[in-house]
Design an enzyme around this catalytic site. Structure first.
Site, PDB file in Angstrom:
ATOM      1  N   CYS A 223      -5.013  -4.873   8.678  1.00 30.39           N
ATOM      2  CA  CYS A 223      -3.611  -4.698   9.029  1.00 30.39           C
ATOM      3  C   CYS A 223      -2.897  -3.817   8.008  1.00 30.39           C
ATOM      4  O   CYS A 223      -3.010  -4.049   6.805  1.00 30.39           O
ATOM      5  CB  CYS A 223      -2.942  -6.070   9.088  1.00 30.39           C
ATOM      6  SG  CYS A 223      -1.173  -5.971   9.389  1.00 30.39           S
ATOM      7  N   CYS A 226      -0.202  -6.356   6.116  1.00 27.31           N
ATOM      8  CA  CYS A 226      -0.533  -7.484   5.251  1.00 27.31           C
ATOM      9  C   CYS A 226      -1.969  -7.456   4.723  1.00 27.31           C
ATOM     10  O   CYS A 226      -2.330  -8.283   3.888  1.00 27.31           O
ATOM     11  CB  CYS A 226      -0.259  -8.802   5.980  1.00 27.31           C
ATOM     12  SG  CYS A 226      -1.414  -9.108   7.317  1.00 27.31           S
ATOM     13  N   CYS A 245      -3.042  -8.483  14.501  1.00 25.53           N
ATOM     14  CA  CYS A 245      -3.347  -8.955  13.152  1.00 25.53           C
ATOM     15  C   CYS A 245      -3.638 -10.451  13.210  1.00 25.53           C
ATOM     16  O   CYS A 245      -2.995 -11.196  13.944  1.00 25.53           O
ATOM     17  CB  CYS A 245      -2.182  -8.670  12.208  1.00 25.53           C
ATOM     18  SG  CYS A 245      -2.483  -9.294  10.544  1.00 25.53           S
ATOM     19  N   CYS A 248      -0.294 -11.680  10.345  1.00 20.45           N
ATOM     20  CA  CYS A 248       1.137 -11.447  10.565  1.00 20.45           C
ATOM     21  C   CYS A 248       1.388 -11.083  12.040  1.00 20.45           C
ATOM     22  O   CYS A 248       0.514 -11.221  12.881  1.00 20.45           O
ATOM     23  CB  CYS A 248       1.665 -10.352   9.630  1.00 20.45           C
ATOM     24  SG  CYS A 248       1.149  -8.686  10.049  1.00 20.45           S
ATOM     25  N   ASP A 375     -16.352  19.899   2.886  1.00 17.67           N
ATOM     26  CA  ASP A 375     -17.234  18.743   2.751  1.00 17.67           C
ATOM     27  C   ASP A 375     -17.722  18.351   4.136  1.00 17.67           C
ATOM     28  O   ASP A 375     -16.929  17.978   4.998  1.00 17.67           O
ATOM     29  CB  ASP A 375     -16.427  17.597   2.131  1.00 17.67           C
ATOM     30  CG  ASP A 375     -17.267  16.366   1.916  1.00 17.67           C
ATOM     31  OD1 ASP A 375     -18.489  16.428   2.152  1.00 17.67           O
ATOM     32  OD2 ASP A 375     -16.696  15.335   1.509  1.00 17.67           O
TER      33      ASP A 375
END
Lengths: 477, 242
Positions: A223, A226, A245, A248, A375
């Site tokens: 999340c 949180c 989530c 939360c 890269d």
């Protein structure tokens, strides 16, 4: 004093536009590329406020599209919708999406005296350039497609890209946001207490597909608020899906423009539900990601009050830009060209490839110039492992470009048999190899700087198919 | 005989195609008929390092690395014991830095590491980015390995050997010409890109070390490495050290 300053600015603007336009003509004359960035560069050098001066004249609104994948397609779709509604449009259609490319788009449309007559500016903007471009041209609508890992050596990391965009958005409190509800990294950008509302778009059901690469690329397992893990009811591709989530209240927001009854074979289509109605959207090109782009464009179109019926018709005839599922024919053999630039996009291309019902010859062109990302380790995040037991319909993979050998190594470690891996660093020889291969169709994937040369070689050898004809044909792969 | 590969925090530390290193180790075992399996160990999950044969620790973004550091701290003693006992470890970028004493940020904040290796890292003013070639020595034989580096941290070694010497590129800190670190069977490097598939001699060395630790026969039959060698050569030539 002020009068003199104003006159000075006018003169500078005049010379900036004049020399910018001269650069456009010159680069056309010399056939040096497509001249989509250099004129803007020249004009900005002469008059740093040139973009501000030109963009300030847009009458009805500036729409910006940013995010990792689908910028060019989404922006071109929006420009098509706005033009179709009878509006004059400035757009950077060729994908030159740094401040120089955006400026070039305006210069091409401006009179010598720096007058721009347009209703809408439809601008595709590079994620890292977004704050800088916004400082010159204030967007009224910002469309954010998705965030995937892309060219890390240029941007640092995904987190900092999102941080850039978030802080730029904080300076645009009245801009309306069009956000992908299915991508938690995008959906998190709707801050509470924003003046400008956010419109969410997304798919309300899981797309059923026969094959699927990309089980490994999940950017957002946690999340953004949180740090607890996100629970997914299902994934569409990458980290896009239906999430919430575990700790939360963050979860996939309800989409204002929601696609259902999704179908991605033989072109693609879905039923779009929006406040006050529903309508079927058909696209001549396949791939779930294109349907996402169409839904984003449709949502942006609603904000500028375009007619849903009209939008649906315009999208149906949408012609892809270079390397976005472009279709060619070589002596009756269909050849499809697609840009690949990051794991999520590459996985989608592989998925389309695995949906093939006949024998294929495949080319993969990997360059590592600045525009490709120097890269190339992202190739190891692409889910080539899906090929291990499903390469039966693929005759061979011709690996080409500056990093042809390394592409070969990647396929080898994914479990593709060595006798199906052909390393041919020279582009011309490689393209000829797939066109003349035994397969019933050819599929060509190229990174950004390999795309144009491959397209040029293809165009020399093949006939290009008109897109709306393609809509009626069975899809190649 | 079964080699156990431990991929630590595959969801958190997965930048720059890191999983390629695990894929390469497994593939080169499989191609020789050596059974090997991978354990993906996430935050909070149990793992017995003594039972593992090869441990891979990659790099993550700052946010992800912070999430994981606390978890790894709890395992520091168990890991130290396993390392002293010859556990084969490959640590890249963030994983490498974490094994040292500390990481000092630009703001001067000290983030403690596990302190398993005698080295420390200081954030530099700009990132060291680009293709890199390094000369390493394995069993008295020298090899040129290639990869890509992208790191803000400058790592300085104490009483510990480097992995090799920089032929082209920046390496640990862009100053002393050293790259990576090596202690017992622990190999650390800033080369991602990733390291093992492109450099089979190093991969095979790690497999042999893992077999030796278990007292198993460790001579490996040679494989067809023409593709890998070609990719390596292309980069060495480009960097002017081919």
């Amino acid at each position: 004093m002020r009068g003199i300053k104003k006159a000075g600015a006018k003169i500078l603007l005049f010379f900036a536009v004049l020399l910018g336009k001269a650069t456009v003509w010159l680069s056309r004359l010399l056939a040096k590329g497509k001249g989509s960035s250099l004129p803007g560069l020249v004009a900005l050098r002469i008059y740093p406020d040139v973009l501000k001066a030109l963009a300030g004249q847009v009458r009805r609104g500036t729409i910006m599209v940013t995010g990792t994948n689908g910028k060019t397609t989404t922006n071109n779709m929006i420009a098509r919708i706005a033009s179709g509604a009878g509006c004059a449009v400035v757009a950077n259609r060729e994908g030159a999406n740094l401040i120089t490319g955006v400026t070039t788009a305006f210069i091409k449309k401006a009179t010598l005296f720096g007058k721009v007559s347009c209703d809408y500016a439809c601008l595709e903007v590079d994620e890292a350039s977004f704050p800088a471009v916004c400082a010159h041209a204030r967007p009224d609508i910002v469309v954010i497609t998705n965030f995937f890992r892309d060219q890390l050596d240029r941007y640092g990391e995904l987190d900092s890209t999102i941080k850039f965009i978030r802080s730029a958005l904080e300076k645009l409190p009245s801009a309306k946001l069009v956000l992908n509800a299915d991508d938690p990294l995008v959906a998190q950008l709707k801050a509470p207490g924003r003046e400008g509302a956010a419109v969410f778009y997304g798919f309300g059901e899981r797309v059923r597909r026969p094959a699927g690469a990309g089980r490994e690329v999940k950017e957002a397992r946690f999340c953004p608020f949180c740090g607890f893990s996100l629970h997914y009811q299902y994934y569409q591709y990458g980290q896009l899906g239906n999430y919430r989530c575990t700790h939360c209240s963050f979860r996939r927001p309800k989409a204002d423009v929601e696609g259902v009854r999704i179908q991605v074979e033989e072109g693609s289509s879905c039923l779009a539900l929006f406040p006050g109605g529903k309508i079927t959207l058909h696209l001549p090109v396949g791939g779930l990601y294109n349907l996402y782009n169409a839904l984003a464009a449709f949502a942006a179109g609603l904000l500028i009050k375009a007619e849903p019926q009209e939008m649906s018709m315009l999208l149906q005839d949408y012609a892809p830009a270079t390397g976005r599922m472009e279709r060619y024919h070589y002596l009756g053999k269909p050849a499809l060209l697609n840009l690949v630039k990051n794991p999520a996009g590459f996985n989608e291309s592989l998925t389309v490839l695995l949906e093939a019902k006949n024998q294929l010859d495949v080319l993969i062109a990997i360059n590592d110039n600045a525009a490709d990302g120097r890269d190339i380790s992202w190739l190891w995040d692409v889910d080539f492992e899906v090929l291990e037991d499903r390469h039966r319909l693929i005759n061979f993979f011709v690996c080409t470009g500056q990093r042809a050998e390394e592409m070969g190594v990647r396929l080898k470690y994914a479990g593709v048999p060595l006798d199906k891996i052909v390393v041919e660093p020279r582009l011309k020889a490689a393209v000829d190899r797939v066109l003349c291969g035994p397969g019933q169709s050819a599929y060509l994937l190229a990174t950004y700087t390999a795309l144009w040369p491959v397209e040029k070689i293809l165009a020399g050898r093949c006939q290009k198919e008109r897109t709306h004809a393609a809509a009626r044909m069975p899809s190649v792969p | 005989m079964l080699l156990r590969v431990c991929h630590l925090y595959p969801d958190l530390l997965n930048l720059y195609g890191d999983r390629g290193n695990v894929l390469a180790f497994l593939a080169r075992c499989r191609w020789r008929g050596i059974p090997a399996i991978v354990h993906r160990v996430q935050k909070g999950e149990q793992v017995n390092f003594q039972e593992m044969d090869f441990l891979f620790l990659g790099g993550g973004s700052d946010r992800e690395q912070n999430l994981m550091t606390k978890d790894l701290m709890r395992r520091a003693d168990a890991l130290r014991e396993a390392i002293e006992g010859g556990l084969v470890v490959l640590a890249i970028c963030g994983g490498y830095q974490l094994l040292g004493h500390y990481y000092r940020t630009r703001e001067g904040q000290i983030i403690p590491g596990l302190g398993l290796l005698d080295l420390f890292t200081v954030a530099g003013p700009r990132r060291l980015i680009g293709n890199i070639a390094v000369e390493i020595e394995l069993d008295g034989k020298s090899w040129r390995i290639t990869g890509f580096e992208n790191h803000a941290g400058r790592t300085y070694l104490g009483q510990i050997a480097p992995l090799g010497r920089v032929l082209a590129g920046h390496g640990n800190n862009g100053e002393d010409g050293l790259e990576g670190a090596r202690y017992k069977n622990v190999f650390c490097s800033y080369l991602h890109g990733p390291l093992l598939p492109k450099n089979p001699p190093l991969t095979d060395y790690l497999i042999q070390a893992a077999l030796k630790r278990r007292g198993l026969p460790f001579s490996l039959e040679p494989l067809d490495d023409r593709l890998e060698t070609a990719a390596n050569q292309v980069m060495l030539r480009r960097l002017g050290v081919g």
